[in-house]
Design a protein around this motif. Structure first.
Motif, mmCIF file in Angstrom:
data_model
loop_
_atom_site.group_PDB
_atom_site.id
_atom_site.type_symbol
_atom_site.label_atom_id
_atom_site.label_comp_id
_atom_site.label_asym_id
_atom_site.label_seq_id
_atom_site.Cartn_x
_atom_site.Cartn_y
_atom_site.Cartn_z
ATOM 1 N N ASN A 298 0.816 -1.223 0.000
ATOM 2 C CA ASN A 298 0.000 0.000 0.000
ATOM 3 C C ASN A 298 0.847 1.270 0.000
ATOM 4 O OD1 ASN A 298 0.962 0.036 2.607
ATOM 5 N ND2 ASN A 298 -1.042 -0.170 3.598
ATOM 6 N N VAL A 299 2.117 1.149 -0.374
ATOM 7 C CA VAL A 299 3.041 2.276 -0.530
ATOM 8 C C VAL A 299 2.966 3.187 0.700
ATOM 9 C CG1 VAL A 299 3.945 3.971 -2.183
ATOM 10 C CG2 VAL A 299 2.474 2.135 -2.990
ATOM 11 N N LYS A 300 3.293 2.624 1.858
ATOM 12 C CA LYS A 300 3.225 3.387 3.107
ATOM 13 C C LYS A 300 4.424 4.309 3.306
ATOM 14 C CE LYS A 300 5.059 -0.567 5.695
ATOM 15 N NZ LYS A 300 4.739 -1.593 6.728
ATOM 16 N N GLN A 301 5.461 4.134 2.498
ATOM 17 C CA GLN A 301 6.641 4.990 2.600
ATOM 18 C C GLN A 301 6.355 6.346 1.959
ATOM 19 O OE1 GLN A 301 6.491 2.039 1.031
ATOM 20 N NE2 GLN A 301 8.033 0.612 1.822
ATOM 21 N N ALA A 302 6.583 7.426 2.701
ATOM 22 C CA ALA A 302 6.223 8.759 2.235
ATOM 23 C C ALA A 302 6.937 9.142 0.940
ATOM 24 C CB ALA A 302 6.520 9.793 3.326
ATOM 25 N N ASP A 303 8.224 8.837 0.845
ATOM 26 C CA ASP A 303 8.958 9.226 -0.363
ATOM 27 C C ASP A 303 8.480 8.450 -1.586
ATOM 28 O OD1 ASP A 303 10.034 6.885 0.782
ATOM 29 O OD2 ASP A 303 11.981 7.188 -0.171
ATOM 30 N N LYS A 304 8.117 7.183 -1.377
ATOM 31 C CA LYS A 304 7.601 6.374 -2.483
ATOM 32 C C LYS A 304 6.227 6.884 -2.917
ATOM 33 C CE LYS A 304 11.119 3.609 -1.711
ATOM 34 N NZ LYS A 304 12.349 3.701 -2.529
ATOM 35 N N SER A 305 5.414 7.293 -1.944
ATOM 36 C CA SER A 305 4.078 7.823 -2.261
ATOM 37 C C SER A 305 4.165 9.069 -3.123
ATOM 38 C CB SER A 305 3.316 8.142 -0.973
ATOM 39 O OG SER A 305 3.037 6.980 -0.230
ATOM 40 N N GLU A 306 5.087 9.960 -2.768
ATOM 41 C CA GLU A 306 5.242 11.201 -3.522
ATOM 42 C C GLU A 306 5.690 10.906 -4.949
ATOM 43 O OE1 GLU A 306 4.471 14.223 -2.535
ATOM 44 O OE2 GLU A 306 4.000 13.704 -0.454
ATOM 45 N N TRP A 307 6.662 9.992 -5.098
ATOM 46 C CA TRP A 307 7.161 9.658 -6.435
ATOM 47 C C TRP A 307 6.069 9.012 -7.272
ATOM 48 C CZ3 TRP A 307 7.983 5.170 -9.338
ATOM 49 C CH2 TRP A 307 8.802 5.317 -10.462
ATOM 50 N N MET A 308 5.328 8.089 -6.662
ATOM 51 C CA MET A 308 4.267 7.402 -7.405
ATOM 52 C C MET A 308 3.162 8.368 -7.809
ATOM 53 S SD MET A 308 1.982 4.065 -6.356
ATOM 54 C CE MET A 308 0.946 4.954 -5.194
ATOM 55 N N ALA A 309 2.817 9.289 -6.918
ATOM 56 C CA ALA A 309 1.771 10.263 -7.246
ATOM 57 C C ALA A 309 2.151 11.077 -8.485
ATOM 58 C CB ALA A 309 1.516 11.185 -6.054
ATOM 59 N N GLN A 310 3.430 11.411 -8.609
ATOM 60 C CA GLN A 310 3.869 12.165 -9.784
ATOM 61 C C GLN A 310 3.780 11.317 -11.048
ATOM 62 O OE1 GLN A 310 4.649 15.535 -9.950
ATOM 63 N NE2 GLN A 310 4.411 14.992 -12.114
ATOM 64 N N GLN A 311 4.078 10.003 -10.925
ATOM 65 C CA GLN A 311 3.954 9.113 -12.080
ATOM 66 C C GLN A 311 2.497 9.012 -12.525
ATOM 67 O OE1 GLN A 311 6.954 8.117 -13.350
ATOM 68 N NE2 GLN A 311 7.650 9.322 -11.592
ATOM 69 N N ILE A 312 1.600 8.982 -11.558
ATOM 70 C CA ILE A 312 0.169 8.930 -11.876
ATOM 71 C C ILE A 312 -0.262 10.194 -12.604
ATOM 72 C CG2 ILE A 312 -2.140 8.944 -10.831
ATOM 73 C CD1 ILE A 312 -1.002 7.037 -8.681
ATOM 74 N N LEU A 313 0.203 11.344 -12.104
ATOM 75 C CA LEU A 313 -0.136 12.608 -12.763
ATOM 76 C C LEU A 313 0.387 12.633 -14.197
ATOM 77 C CD1 LEU A 313 0.280 15.609 -10.294
ATOM 78 C CD2 LEU A 313 -1.798 14.611 -11.235
ATOM 79 N N ASP A 314 1.625 12.187 -14.390
ATOM 80 C CA ASP A 314 2.186 12.195 -15.735
ATOM 81 C C ASP A 314 1.332 11.336 -16.693
ATOM 82 O OD1 ASP A 314 4.231 13.756 -14.797
ATOM 83 O OD2 ASP A 314 5.685 12.116 -14.643
ATOM 84 N N PHE A 315 0.781 10.246 -16.191
ATOM 85 C CA PHE A 315 -0.042 9.359 -17.016
ATOM 86 C C PHE A 315 -1.405 9.982 -17.331
ATOM 87 C CE2 PHE A 315 -3.384 6.036 -17.076
ATOM 88 C CZ PHE A 315 -3.038 5.390 -18.249
ATOM 89 N N ILE A 316 -2.074 10.521 -16.332
ATOM 90 C CA ILE A 316 -3.436 11.000 -16.556
ATOM 91 C C ILE A 316 -3.486 12.311 -17.335
ATOM 92 C CG2 ILE A 316 -4.273 9.819 -14.496
ATOM 93 C CD1 ILE A 316 -4.362 12.473 -13.044
ATOM 94 N N LYS A 317 -2.393 13.051 -17.348
ATOM 95 C CA LYS A 317 -2.378 14.351 -18.035
ATOM 96 C C LYS A 317 -2.010 14.245 -19.511
ATOM 97 C CE LYS A 317 -0.385 17.729 -15.749
ATOM 98 N NZ LYS A 317 0.630 18.416 -14.906
ATOM 99 N N LYS A 318 -1.652 13.027 -19.961
ATOM 100 C CA LYS A 318 -1.284 12.860 -21.374
ATOM 101 C C LYS A 318 -2.506 12.961 -22.277
ATOM 102 C CE LYS A 318 2.894 10.096 -20.656
ATOM 103 N NZ LYS A 318 3.552 8.796 -20.893
#
Length: 318
Positions: A298-318
């Protein structure tokens, strides 16, 4: 999750039971990401959602979190079919209030819900469900294989479940509760159908196991082949697969996850003469996949959460 999150509480289903949907981030946006949590989860139980909400707000997207009948410990009496029907009503509600760009993001069993939504026709009329723009499955795992790999695994439970399923009339499986021994194993009341579907080969929840054949012709068995699931994905709905690199519910994730992505991509191109191979991190047609290194289920690590959130944004904004 933050102590408090401002937003709007909607009612997206009126009958037979009212169900709520919580919308936050950029409320007036026509762009909306719908988050679907996993088994035993609810509105505030998945740790990376707060980081995701902040990133969405900065990008001008809203975040919608519908509560399904199956939320928290109620999933044992539900089904993926019912989940998908309720998700469709949430999508229709969001369309009705002006959301024109809708992306579904599923975590854990939320991934199975998305697959059910995209590839299984409604039993009521045989039609596919309301169109969405994109889909993301985060931490897709096999409940059947996670159970087998668990320290508490009891092979007799699976044997009893299969026998119980076989000996229960078809129409009664969805309404008949398992005996106390099996309910205790799950930690909740669970029907014969849902228990079988979750843990037994051939179950309707079994979208992501490593032993699923590519086609029925390659390995005839009770297992549902990948060309009947990933092979039926809508070609106009891009799919983003996000694996957790240290997923505690995936045996040998460093080997399993790239192989899964390769199989799923091949299945999606089953009817194509130029079916490609894939590697984690590569984009092939309508399926793209990445691994979040070192991330828990469940990506409980804060730094991993931030990085993953940016990857999600990059995908949905295409």
């Amino acid at each position: 999750m933050s102590k408090g999150v401002p937003g709007i509480l909607h009612t997206y289903i009126q009958q037979p039971t009212e169900l709520p949907l919580f919308e936050s981030a950029s409320l007036g946006s026509a762009n909306c990401l719908v988050f679907l949590p996993g088994l035993y989860d609810g509105l505030v139980t998945v740790p990376y959602v707060d980081a995701l909400r902040r990133h969405l707000e900065q990008a001008g997207w809203s975040l919608a979190q519908p509560q399904l009948t199956a939320a928290l410990k109620a999933w044992g009496r539900s089904s993926l079919e019912q989940d998908a029907d309720e998700i469709e009503q949430a999508v229709d509600h969001l369309r009705a209030i002006g959301k024109t760009n809708i992306v579904l993001l599923g975590h854990s069993t939320g991934c199975q819900q998305i697959m059910e939504y995209l590839v299984q026709p409604k039993k009521s009329n045989g039609k596919l469900r309301s169109t969405i723009n994109r889909a993301i499955i985060q931490a897709p795992v096999s409940d059947r294989e996670a159970n087998t790999d668990s320290p508490s695994y009891d092979p007799k439970i699976q044997e009893k479940l299969q026998a119980l399923y076989d000996n229960t009339p078809g129409d009664a499986r969805r309404d008949t509760l398992c005996p106390p021994e099996i309910c205790k194993y799950f930690g909740l009341d669970v029907t014969v159908y849902r228990a079988w579907s979750t843990l037994c080969p051939g179950g309707d929840d079994d979208y992501f196991s490593t032993d699923l054949p590519l086609t029925s012709s390659t390995t005839p068995s009770v297992l549902r082949p990948l060309d009947q699931t990933f092979g039926k994905l809508p070609k106009d709905v891009p799919l983003f697969v996000i694996f957790s690199g240290a997923d505690e519910y995936t045996p040998n994730p460093e080997k399993t996850q790239p192989a899964l992505l390769d199989n799923w991509t091949r299945a999606a191109f089953t009817n194509s003469p130029d079916a490609p191979s894939s590697t984690a991190g590569a984009s092939k047609g309508s399926i793209r996949g990445i691994i979040v290194p070192g991330a828990s289920h469940n990506v409980k690590q804060a730094d991993k959460s931030e990085w993953m959130a940016q990857q999600i944004l990059d995908f949905i904004k295409k």
